[in-house]
Scaffold this active site. Sequence first.
Site, PDB file in Angstrom:
ATOM      1  N   LYS A   1       0.842  -1.211   0.000  1.00  0.00           N
ATOM      2  CA  LYS A   1       0.000   0.000   0.000  1.00  0.00           C
ATOM      3  C   LYS A   1       0.871   1.254   0.000  1.00  0.00           C
ATOM      4  CE  LYS A   1      -1.791   1.693   4.017  1.00  0.00           C
ATOM      5  NZ  LYS A   1      -1.433   3.123   4.144  1.00  0.00           N
ATOM      6  N   ASN A   2       1.869   1.277   0.892  1.00  0.00           N
ATOM      7  CA  ASN A   2       2.664   2.498   1.051  1.00  0.00           C
ATOM      8  C   ASN A   2       3.639   2.744  -0.096  1.00  0.00           C
ATOM      9  OD1 ASN A   2       1.292   3.045   3.347  1.00  0.00           O
ATOM     10  ND2 ASN A   2       2.980   2.650   4.767  1.00  0.00           N
TER      11      ASN A   2
ATOM     12  N   ARG B   1      -4.803  10.411   4.565  1.00  0.00           N
ATOM     13  CA  ARG B   1      -3.772  11.415   4.715  1.00  0.00           C
ATOM     14  C   ARG B   1      -2.779  11.446   3.562  1.00  0.00           C
ATOM     15  NH1 ARG B   1      -0.557  13.944   8.341  1.00  0.00           N
ATOM     16  NH2 ARG B   1       1.446  13.306   7.532  1.00  0.00           N
TER      17      ARG B   1
ATOM     18  N   CYS C   1      -5.323  12.728  13.266  1.00  0.00           N
ATOM     19  CA  CYS C   1      -5.868  11.412  12.976  1.00  0.00           C
ATOM     20  C   CYS C   1      -5.722  10.568  14.221  1.00  0.00           C
ATOM     21  CB  CYS C   1      -5.166  10.772  11.784  1.00  0.00           C
ATOM     22  SG  CYS C   1      -3.530  10.197  12.147  1.00  0.00           S
TER      23      CYS C   1
ATOM     24  N   ARG D   1       0.245  14.373  13.404  1.00  0.00           N
ATOM     25  CA  ARG D   1       0.770  14.142  12.055  1.00  0.00           C
ATOM     26  C   ARG D   1       0.706  15.378  11.151  1.00  0.00           C
ATOM     27  NH1 ARG D   1      -1.168   8.330   9.966  1.00  0.00           N
ATOM     28  NH2 ARG D   1       0.794   8.337   8.880  1.00  0.00           N
TER      29      ARG D   1
ATOM     30  N   ASP E   1       4.459   0.616  12.091  1.00  0.00           N
ATOM     31  CA  ASP E   1       3.270  -0.036  11.525  1.00  0.00           C
ATOM     32  C   ASP E   1       3.149  -1.510  11.919  1.00  0.00           C
ATOM     33  OD1 ASP E   1       2.487   2.304  10.391  1.00  0.00           O
ATOM     34  OD2 ASP E   1       2.970   1.767   8.324  1.00  0.00           O
TER      35      ASP E   1
ATOM     36  N   ILE F   1       7.718   6.970  17.162  1.00  0.00           N
ATOM     37  CA  ILE F   1       7.379   7.684  15.916  1.00  0.00           C
ATOM     38  C   ILE F   1       6.105   8.522  16.076  1.00  0.00           C
ATOM     39  CG2 ILE F   1       6.949   7.445  13.422  1.00  0.00           C
ATOM     40  CD1 ILE F   1       9.681   6.346  14.154  1.00  0.00           C
TER      41      ILE F   1
ATOM     42  N   ARG G   1      -8.594  -0.620   4.520  1.00  0.00           N
ATOM     43  CA  ARG G   1      -7.685   0.391   3.972  1.00  0.00           C
ATOM     44  C   ARG G   1      -6.354  -0.241   3.584  1.00  0.00           C
ATOM     45  NH1 ARG G   1      -6.069   4.581   7.697  1.00  0.00           N
ATOM     46  NH2 ARG G   1      -4.703   4.909   5.933  1.00  0.00           N
TER      47      ARG G   1
HETATM   48  C1  UD1 Z   1       4.282   6.937   6.542  1.00  0.00           C
HETATM   49  C2  UD1 Z   1       3.431   5.718   6.266  1.00  0.00           C
HETATM   50  C3  UD1 Z   1       2.809   5.219   7.572  1.00  0.00           C
HETATM   51  C4  UD1 Z   1       3.893   4.990   8.620  1.00  0.00           C
HETATM   52  C5  UD1 Z   1       4.791   6.214   8.769  1.00  0.00           C
HETATM   53  C6  UD1 Z   1       5.994   5.945   9.661  1.00  0.00           C
HETATM   54  C7  UD1 Z   1       2.660   6.071   3.997  1.00  0.00           C
HETATM   55  C8  UD1 Z   1       1.524   6.388   3.102  1.00  0.00           C
HETATM   56  N1  UD1 Z   1       2.391   6.068   5.307  1.00  0.00           N
HETATM   57  O1  UD1 Z   1       3.411   7.936   7.054  1.00  0.00           O
HETATM   58  O2  UD1 Z   1       2.120   3.998   7.296  1.00  0.00           O
HETATM   59  O3  UD1 Z   1       3.283   4.722   9.867  1.00  0.00           O
HETATM   60  O4  UD1 Z   1       5.302   6.621   7.486  1.00  0.00           O
HETATM   61  O5  UD1 Z   1       6.724   4.891   9.196  1.00  0.00           O
HETATM   62  O6  UD1 Z   1       3.755   5.781   3.552  1.00  0.00           O
HETATM   63  N2  UD1 Z   1       6.245  14.626  10.861  1.00  0.00           N
HETATM   64  C9  UD1 Z   1       6.237  15.982  11.154  1.00  0.00           C
HETATM   65  N3  UD1 Z   1       6.001  16.861  10.129  1.00  0.00           N
HETATM   66  C10 UD1 Z   1       5.779  16.445   8.842  1.00  0.00           C
HETATM   67  C11 UD1 Z   1       5.797  15.065   8.561  1.00  0.00           C
HETATM   68  C12 UD1 Z   1       6.039  14.177   9.588  1.00  0.00           C
HETATM   69  O7  UD1 Z   1       6.429  16.367  12.289  1.00  0.00           O
HETATM   70  O8  UD1 Z   1       5.575  17.290   7.976  1.00  0.00           O
HETATM   71  C13 UD1 Z   1       6.497  13.652  11.939  1.00  0.00           C
HETATM   72  C14 UD1 Z   1       5.275  12.771  12.215  1.00  0.00           C
HETATM   73  O9  UD1 Z   1       4.355  13.371  13.089  1.00  0.00           O
HETATM   74  C15 UD1 Z   1       5.946  11.537  12.805  1.00  0.00           C
HETATM   75  C16 UD1 Z   1       7.258  11.460  12.033  1.00  0.00           C
HETATM   76  O10 UD1 Z   1       7.480  12.741  11.487  1.00  0.00           O
HETATM   77  O11 UD1 Z   1       6.241  11.746  14.161  1.00  0.00           O
HETATM   78  C17 UD1 Z   1       7.299  10.449  10.941  1.00  0.00           C
HETATM   79  O12 UD1 Z   1       6.107  10.521  10.182  1.00  0.00           O
HETATM   80  P1  UD1 Z   1       6.097  10.263   8.613  1.00  0.00           P
HETATM   81  O13 UD1 Z   1       7.244   9.398   8.227  1.00  0.00           O
HETATM   82  O14 UD1 Z   1       5.945  11.561   7.912  1.00  0.00           O
HETATM   83  O15 UD1 Z   1       4.757   9.458   8.424  1.00  0.00           O
HETATM   84  P2  UD1 Z   1       3.907   9.450   7.112  1.00  0.00           P
HETATM   85  O16 UD1 Z   1       4.793   9.730   5.959  1.00  0.00           O
HETATM   86  O17 UD1 Z   1       2.688  10.260   7.309  1.00  0.00           O
END
Ligand code: UD1
Length: 425
Positions: A22-23, A92, A116, A121, A311, A333, A405
């Site tokens: 999915k990711n 998201r 969420c 996030r 995850d 995380i 999902r």
């Molecule tokens: C992706 C995955 C999700 C997984 C996560 C962590 C997809 C579609 N989803 O989510 O399944 O759980 O990686 O492995 O690939 N953060 C910020 N600001 C930002 C972006 C992130 O502070 O602009 C923080 C987040 O709150 C979190 C950390 O960075 O604490 C990592 O999150 P991130 O890797 O961005 O998660 P996603 O990309 O949303």
Amino acid sequence: MEKLVIEGGVPLRGELKISGAKNAALPLIAATLLAPGTHVLYNVPNLRDTRTLLKLMEELGCSYEYNGSLLKVDTTIINHSEASYELVKTMRASVLVLGPLLARTGAAKVSLPGGCAIGARPIDFHIKGFEHLGAVCKLESGYVEASISDRLVGNTVYFDIPSVTATENLLMAATLAKGITVIKNAAREPEIGNLIDMLISMGAEIEGKDSDTITVHGVRHLHAAENRIIPDRIETGTYLIAIGATGGEATINNCCPAHLPALLEKLREAGFTILEDKHSLHIRSPRSAEGKLHVMHTNITTRPYPGYPTDLQAQFMALMAISDGASIINETIFENRFMHVAELCRMGADIKVDGKTAFVSGKGDTGLLGAPVMATDLRASSSLVIAGLAASGKTCISRIYHLERGYENLVEKLTGLGARVWKER
Ligand code: UD1
């Protein structure tokens, strides 16, 4: 609303095939926006999230054909550049269209995802990244609007935390920027490697795959190409843990064991025998002298790849809930990613949470007892499925749309391994 009913206590046995990730599917579908033409993607999982993104692609003006796991996306026409709240609030990852739309059309408007179930996030890293490449970003009425007057311009961008989708979004935008972009402290998840391979096949110039520094030499145009989605490592890990938690033995095919270093290590620590091939895994459960399942307690701390994946945290907790002793689970995380704890406790698990740490006292032989429980987010739901499969008696999981999902053909796959599981209205 549909429920998932499980009659637990059956050791899972046999073979199963893993679907595309999915990711990986989500960023690869979004990347098709970068170049006009018909893109072909193989091994695309048919999930609620992939269907949501395809709906969004249609709203942008693209068309697609989706047969089995083969997806053809025609991105010749883009006549709209907005991802509405209605779609973004259900997924998201819709924010992934921001980078490619901005790079190709010069403007994009995407609803802010908001909070969420697993935490705040934010998307501030994405926005900071685009601003470093010269985009003007403004937040208005719950939307982020990004625009450029001419072309994005390469720059160095450092992320405070390695964010998966921010790395992907910026990477996609940078392929069409003028000059060189360097992403520092980039995330290194295998799904990003899959995206880099796709972008290179489309004509992009990128160095640093699998490393935390990615360099992109921007090009003027990209072209459509054919690519394959990698196997879903989280689905693989979920089934491995499910088979283990029921004391089963099975072979998992069409997977990539090299993408699960931390989980395989932890399962071995917990006493499981795991045999690896390039594209398959075999798991055998540890048994006591009396022939009972005997899982050793072990600690995990979630980390960016190649660390233990967040995850797969909830699923491992379900396994530790039936282990022989005390284990500590640290979630570094996401805040608020322990929503499954209260539900697991309803099934007899002994788990206490203090901030980002969960203390699990394994029930050993006593095991868990089936109960009515509620799914709260995608991965939390799969931990309840694992607990239900391992428990004695009947478990009824409501709100299973979360599972849909991210798990393709869950009931069929589990039934194929001998589980007694079905959906009910
Ligand atoms: C992706 C995955 C999700 C997984 C996560 C962590 C997809 C579609 N989803 O989510 O399944 O759980 O990686 O492995 O690939 N953060 C910020 N600001 C930002 C972006 C992130 O502070 O602009 C923080 C987040 O709150 C979190 C950390 O960075 O604490 C990592 O999150 P991130 O890797 O961005 O998660 P996603 O990309 O949303």
